[in-house]
Design a protein around this motif. Structure first.
Motif, PDB file in Angstrom:
ATOM      1  N   MET A 110       0.817  -1.214   0.000  1.00 18.97           N
ATOM      2  CA  MET A 110       0.000   0.000   0.000  1.00 18.97           C
ATOM      3  C   MET A 110       0.847   1.259   0.000  1.00 18.97           C
ATOM      4  SD  MET A 110      -3.456  -0.834   2.215  1.00 18.97           S
ATOM      5  CE  MET A 110      -2.824  -1.934   3.485  1.00 18.97           C
ATOM      6  N   SER A 118       2.067   1.759  -3.442  1.00 14.21           N
ATOM      7  CA  SER A 118       1.009   2.273  -4.322  1.00 14.21           C
ATOM      8  C   SER A 118       0.822   3.776  -4.142  1.00 14.21           C
ATOM      9  CB  SER A 118      -0.316   1.531  -4.056  1.00 14.21           C
ATOM     10  OG  SER A 118      -0.939   1.974  -2.861  1.00 14.21           O
ATOM     11  N   PRO A 129      -2.695   4.855  -5.594  1.00 15.98           N
ATOM     12  CA  PRO A 129      -3.135   4.333  -4.300  1.00 15.98           C
ATOM     13  C   PRO A 129      -4.213   3.257  -4.443  1.00 15.98           C
ATOM     14  CG  PRO A 129      -3.981   6.546  -4.668  1.00 15.98           C
ATOM     15  CD  PRO A 129      -2.966   6.297  -5.736  1.00 15.98           C
ATOM     16  N   ILE A 130      -4.106   2.224  -3.621  1.00 17.18           N
ATOM     17  CA  ILE A 130      -4.984   1.067  -3.730  1.00 17.18           C
ATOM     18  C   ILE A 130      -6.454   1.422  -3.586  1.00 17.18           C
ATOM     19  CG2 ILE A 130      -5.661  -1.015  -2.440  1.00 17.18           C
ATOM     20  CD1 ILE A 130      -2.677  -1.659  -2.190  1.00 17.18           C
ATOM     21  N   VAL A 131      -6.779   2.401  -2.747  1.00 22.17           N
ATOM     22  CA  VAL A 131      -8.183   2.786  -2.573  1.00 22.17           C
ATOM     23  C   VAL A 131      -8.785   3.262  -3.890  1.00 22.17           C
ATOM     24  CG1 VAL A 131      -9.736   4.442  -1.454  1.00 22.17           C
ATOM     25  CG2 VAL A 131      -8.014   3.248  -0.103  1.00 22.17           C
ATOM     26  N   CYS A 182      -7.544   9.651  -2.496  1.00 22.99           N
ATOM     27  CA  CYS A 182      -7.336   8.202  -2.414  1.00 22.99           C
ATOM     28  C   CYS A 182      -6.041   7.861  -1.683  1.00 22.99           C
ATOM     29  CB  CYS A 182      -7.329   7.585  -3.811  1.00 22.99           C
ATOM     30  SG  CYS A 182      -8.952   7.573  -4.605  1.00 22.99           S
ATOM     31  N   SER A 183      -5.023   8.713  -1.840  1.00 26.07           N
ATOM     32  CA  SER A 183      -3.775   8.499  -1.117  1.00 26.07           C
ATOM     33  C   SER A 183      -3.995   8.638   0.386  1.00 26.07           C
ATOM     34  CB  SER A 183      -2.711   9.502  -1.586  1.00 26.07           C
ATOM     35  OG  SER A 183      -2.346   9.253  -2.929  1.00 26.07           O
ATOM     36  N   THR A 231      -5.841   5.640   1.612  1.00 27.22           N
ATOM     37  CA  THR A 231      -4.964   4.465   1.656  1.00 27.22           C
ATOM     38  C   THR A 231      -4.049   4.516   2.872  1.00 27.22           C
ATOM     39  OG1 THR A 231      -5.033   4.291  -0.762  1.00 27.22           O
ATOM     40  CG2 THR A 231      -3.285   3.097   0.353  1.00 27.22           C
TER      41      THR A 231
END
Length: 200
Positions: free
Chosen positions: A97, A100, A106-108, A132-133, A136
């Motif tokens: 994560m 990412s 980012p995974i989200v 999103c970062s 995450t």
């Protein structure tokens, strides 16, 4: 959020095998018996789920986890080693994560993409990428906390299985629910890039 994680019942089902394993070892100092009790508890809970024709998802997750832990413990003969796979898994999740976030994927964002039907559309908006970062980071925090707390206990002198068991339970679902609550709070505290995009 609690319901999404299996509700109170799902949380109990995740904790019971760990409690059974840890408690049995503390009392008997017999790794094989502790493994038998832990796996037996998971199998019993699975049987109840199947008889009630309810979703066995969370029990199966628990059964897989306690089985892998049992393999480690039986191979070395040390109860503490049952907790090593969980520590390694959390370290792996955290590394993936954080990577990412570092590469700005980012995974989200992919979770959002799976909901919207376009896996990468969110990447076109820098504001959404930033959001999103942050989300995450909230998701990765429990993984980092588990490694930071549990690994030093694991490598400490003497048998630490009881303390590791307590830490695993306390830092399991409760910590995950807290992280998800923080994510919801971040999304709900004001206008997000998603909302601005819709308004435009």
């Amino acid at each position: 959020m609690s319901k999404a994680l299996g509700g109170v019942r799902g949380m109990i089902e995740a904790a019971v095998p760990v409690i059974g394993f840890t408690g049995t070892f503390v009392v008997t100092e017999d790794v094989q018996l502790a493994v038998t009790v832990g796996i037996g508890a998971a199998v019993m809970l699975l049987g109840v789920r199947l008889m009630q024709r309810s979703s066995p998802q969370f029990v199966l997750n628990s059964l897989v986890g306690i089985t892998v832990a049992a393999i480690f413990a039986l191979r070395s003969g040390d109860a503490e080693d049952a907790f090593l796979p969980g520590i390694m898994l959390n370290a792996g999740y955290a590394a993936a994560m954080i990577f990412s976030i570092a590469v700005r994927w980012p995974i989200v964002g992919f979770i959002i993409g799976s909901v919207t039907g376009d896996p990468t559309a969110w990447r076109r908006d820098p504001g959404i990428v930033k959001l999103c970062s942050r989300l995450t980071w909230l998701l990765v925090t429990p993984c980092i906390a588990r490694v930071v707390v549990q690994y030093p206990i694991y490598i400490a002198d003497g048998d630490q299985s009881a303390l590791l068991g307590a830490a695993k339970i306390a830092m399991g679902w409760p910590l995950q629910v807290a992280a998800l609550a923080a994510m919801v709070w971040l999304l709900a505290r004001g206008r997000t890039p998603l909302e601005r995009g819709k308004a435009a």
